[in-house]
Design an enzyme around this catalytic site. Structure first.
Site, PDB file in Angstrom:
ATOM      1  N   HIS A  14       0.825  -1.391  -0.036  1.00  0.00           N
ATOM      2  CA  HIS A  14      -0.127   0.012  -0.114  1.00  0.00           C
ATOM      3  C   HIS A  14       0.851   1.262  -0.088  1.00  0.00           C
ATOM      4  O   HIS A  14       1.388   1.762   1.089  1.00  0.00           O
ATOM      5  CB  HIS A  14      -1.169   0.029   1.379  1.00  0.00           C
ATOM      6  N   HIS A  16       1.425   5.066  -2.341  1.00  0.00           N
ATOM      7  CA  HIS A  16       1.060   5.796  -3.577  1.00  0.00           C
ATOM      8  C   HIS A  16       2.200   6.502  -3.774  1.00  0.00           C
ATOM      9  O   HIS A  16       2.875   7.223  -2.948  1.00  0.00           O
ATOM     10  CB  HIS A  16       0.018   6.913  -2.799  1.00  0.00           C
ATOM     11  N   HIS A 194      -9.587   1.194  -1.396  1.00  0.00           N
ATOM     12  CA  HIS A 194      -9.250   1.736  -0.139  1.00  0.00           C
ATOM     13  C   HIS A 194     -10.978   1.491   0.482  1.00  0.00           C
ATOM     14  O   HIS A 194     -11.979   1.954  -0.179  1.00  0.00           O
ATOM     15  CB  HIS A 194      -9.121   3.152  -0.210  1.00  0.00           C
ATOM     16  N   GLU A 197     -11.336   3.440   5.775  1.00  0.00           N
ATOM     17  CA  GLU A 197     -10.540   4.215   6.391  1.00  0.00           C
ATOM     18  C   GLU A 197     -11.212   5.249   7.263  1.00  0.00           C
ATOM     19  O   GLU A 197     -11.124   5.521   8.440  1.00  0.00           O
ATOM     20  CB  GLU A 197      -9.382   4.693   5.386  1.00  0.00           C
ATOM     21  N   ASP A 275       1.699   3.820   2.879  1.00  0.00           N
ATOM     22  CA  ASP A 275       0.767   4.740   2.259  1.00  0.00           C
ATOM     23  C   ASP A 275       1.181   5.770   1.497  1.00  0.00           C
ATOM     24  O   ASP A 275       1.668   5.895   0.331  1.00  0.00           O
ATOM     25  CB  ASP A 275      -0.251   5.216   3.413  1.00  0.00           C
ATOM     26  N   ASP A 276       1.712   7.147   2.380  1.00  0.00           N
ATOM     27  CA  ASP A 276       2.363   8.065   1.909  1.00  0.00           C
ATOM     28  C   ASP A 276       3.539   8.587   2.518  1.00  0.00           C
ATOM     29  O   ASP A 276       3.372   9.693   3.394  1.00  0.00           O
ATOM     30  CB  ASP A 276       1.270   9.451   1.657  1.00  0.00           C
TER      31      ASP A 276
HETATM   32  N1  HPA Z   1      -6.582   7.525   1.513  1.00  0.00           N
HETATM   33  C1  HPA Z   1      -7.339   7.967   0.328  1.00  0.00           C
HETATM   34  N2  HPA Z   1      -6.633   8.427  -0.538  1.00  0.00           N
HETATM   35  C2  HPA Z   1      -5.345   8.376  -0.686  1.00  0.00           C
HETATM   36  C3  HPA Z   1      -4.511   8.127   0.330  1.00  0.00           C
HETATM   37  C4  HPA Z   1      -5.137   7.557   1.544  1.00  0.00           C
HETATM   38  O1  HPA Z   1      -4.578   7.080   2.529  1.00  0.00           O
HETATM   39  N3  HPA Z   1      -3.288   8.410   0.131  1.00  0.00           N
HETATM   40  C5  HPA Z   1      -3.321   8.830  -1.282  1.00  0.00           C
HETATM   41  N4  HPA Z   1      -4.383   8.725  -1.587  1.00  0.00           N
HETATM   42 ZN    ZN Z   2      -3.686   4.745   0.661  1.00  0.00          ZN
END
Ligand code: HPA
Ligand code: ZN
Length: 335
Positions: A14, A16, A194, A197, A275-276
Site C-alpha cells: 500500500h 501511493h 481503499h 479508512e 501509504d504516503d
Molecule cells: N486514502 C485515500 N486516498 C489516498 C490516500 C489515503 O490514505 N493516500 C493517497 N490517496
Molecule cells: Zn492509501
C-alpha cells in the site's frame, strides 16, 4: 528489534507513488519545471503537513503532485522510492498511481505510465527490487471519468496489474464505481480498493460484495461489524494497514490504541505499509518500528506481518515462494 526490522525481507502493498514525493525532490523538480510551490523552507513544509483528516492531506498531496510534468519527473519520483525500498530490504512493492491527478492537468497518460514503469524495470535489474503497478481511480470524480481512464490505460495493459480506488472516501461509496470495476476486471485487472479508512463498515461490505476486491486498503472500520470480520476471514482477503498514516490523519488517536494486533488476534491477514511516506513521517520500516514499540509486538508477530506481505501480494506464485523461503531463512537465523 530495529536491526531485526531493517533486515526483515518484506513487501510493501500500500504505497501511493505521489505520496512518496519527498520535499527535497519536489523542490528540485518544481525548479526545473519553473513551477512555484508555496513552501520555501523545511519548517513551512512541517507546518503544512499537519492534518486533521484525510481531506486536509489530499489537498496538499494533489498540490505537490502538480509539479510532475515530464516522463523524467515520474521516473525520478519512482526510482527514488525504489532506492528506499532497496535500503529497507523491501524485496517487492505494489505501487499505486493516480493517473487522473496528472491527465486532468494535461499530462498524457503515456508520460505517467512510461516514467513510472521504466523506473520499475531499472530497479529490478539494478536494485533487485520487484514491483507491479496499481492504477487507482479517484473516487471524488465521476464513474464516467474513471471509464475514460480505463480506456486510456488499455494500450499499456501489460504494465498494469490491478486497479484501486482512492481519494476522499466519505460520500463516495464503492457502489458509485460498480460498472467501471466490472469493466476493468473484464480487461484483466485485479480489483482492489481503499475501504473503511474514514468510511464505515458498510463501505467495506460494498467493496467486497459489489466490487469483488481481492485486498482491502486500510479496512480499520471493518472491526465495527463482527459479521464483516468473519466474512473477510472466510474470503481470505488481506488488509493493508498503514499505522503512521492512521495517526497522521487521525483515523487512530494514538498508536497505542491502534487495532493492528487485535486484527491479527481475530484472524485477519494484516500487512504493514507506509501509504504516503513523505507526508506521514516515515517509510515502511519506520511503520514497523513504531507499531512494534506501541503494541509491544514480538519477533514472531513481525515475521507474520512480513509473511502476509508476500503471501497476499499479487506476484507470481513461484516468485512468492522464493520470497517466502528467503523470509523463513532469515527468521530461522534471527529469532
Ligand atoms: N486514502 C485515500 N486516498 C489516498 C490516500 C489515503 O490514505 N493516500 C493517497 N490517496
Ligand atoms: Zn492509501
Amino acid at each position: 528489534m530495529k536491526t531485526f526490522i531493517a533486515n526483515l525481507p518484506k513487501a510493501e502493498l500500500h504505497l501511493h507513488i505521489e505520496g512518496s514525493f519527498e520535499p527535497e525532490l519536489m523542490f528540485k523538480i518544481a525548479q526545473r519545471n519553473h513551477i512555484k510551490i508555496p513552501y520555501n523552507s523545511v519548517s513551512a513544509i512541517e507546518e503544512a503537513y499537519k492534518f486533521n483528516c484525510l481531506q486536509d492531506f489530499l489537498n496538499i498531496y494533489y498540490q505537490g503532485a502538480g509539479v510532475l510534468v515530464t516522463e523524467q519527473d515520474f521516473y525520478d519520483l519512482t526510482y527514488s522510492y525504489l532506492q528506499k525500498c532497496a535500503d529497507q530490504n523491501v524485496r517487492h512493492t505494489e505501487i499505486m498511481f493516480d493517473p487522473q491527478t496528472h491527465t486532468d492537468r494535461g499530462v498524457a497518460f503515456e508520460t505517467v505510465i512510461n516514467g513510472i514503469s521504466n523506473a520499475c524495470e531499472d530497479a529490478k535489474t539494478k536494485l533487485n527490487v520487484s514491483s507491479l503497478l496499481i492504477m487507482s481511480y479517484l473516487r471524488h470524480l465521476s464513474e464516467d471519468a474513471a471509464f475514460k481512464t480505463l480506456k486510456q490505460s488499455l494500450p499499456f495493459k501489460d504494465k498494469i496489474k490491478a486497479i484501486g480506488l482512492d481519494s476522499s472516501e466519505k460520500g463516495n461509496p464503492p457502489s458509485k464505481f460498480k460498472n467501471v470495476f466490472e469493466a476493468s476486471v473484464k480487461e484483466g485487472y485485479i480489483p482492489l480498493a481503499h475501504a473503511g479508512e474514514e468510511g464505515a463498515a458498510d463501505y467495506v461490505w460494498e467493496a467486497i460484495d459489489l466490487l469483488g476486491i481481492k485486498r482491502i486498503d486500510h479496512g480499520n472500520n471493518a472491526l465495527q461489524d463482527e459479521k464483516l470480520v468473519q466474512e473477510i476471514i472466510q474470503r481470505d482477503i488481506a488488509l493493508t494497514v498503514c499505522p503512521l498514516s492512521n495517526t497522521a490523519l487521525r483515523v487512530v488517536d494514538d498508536l497505542k490504541n491502534h487495532p493492528l494486533k487485535k486484527m491479527m488476534d481475530l484472524g485477519l491477514k494484516v500487512t504493514v505499509n507506509s501509504d504516503d511516506p513523505a507526508y506521514f513521517g516515515g517509510q515502511v520500516n519506520k511503520n514497523y518500528e513504531a507499531i512494534q514499540e506501541a503494541l509491544n509486538l514480538s519477533k514472531n508477530d513481525l515475521y507474520q506481518l512480513a509473511k502476509n506481505s508476500f503471501q497476499y501480494s499479487l506476484s507470481e506464485e513461484n516468485k512468492k515462494q522464493e520470497y517466502l523461503n528467503e523470509l523463513d531463512i532469515f527468521y530461522n537465523n534471527n529469532k
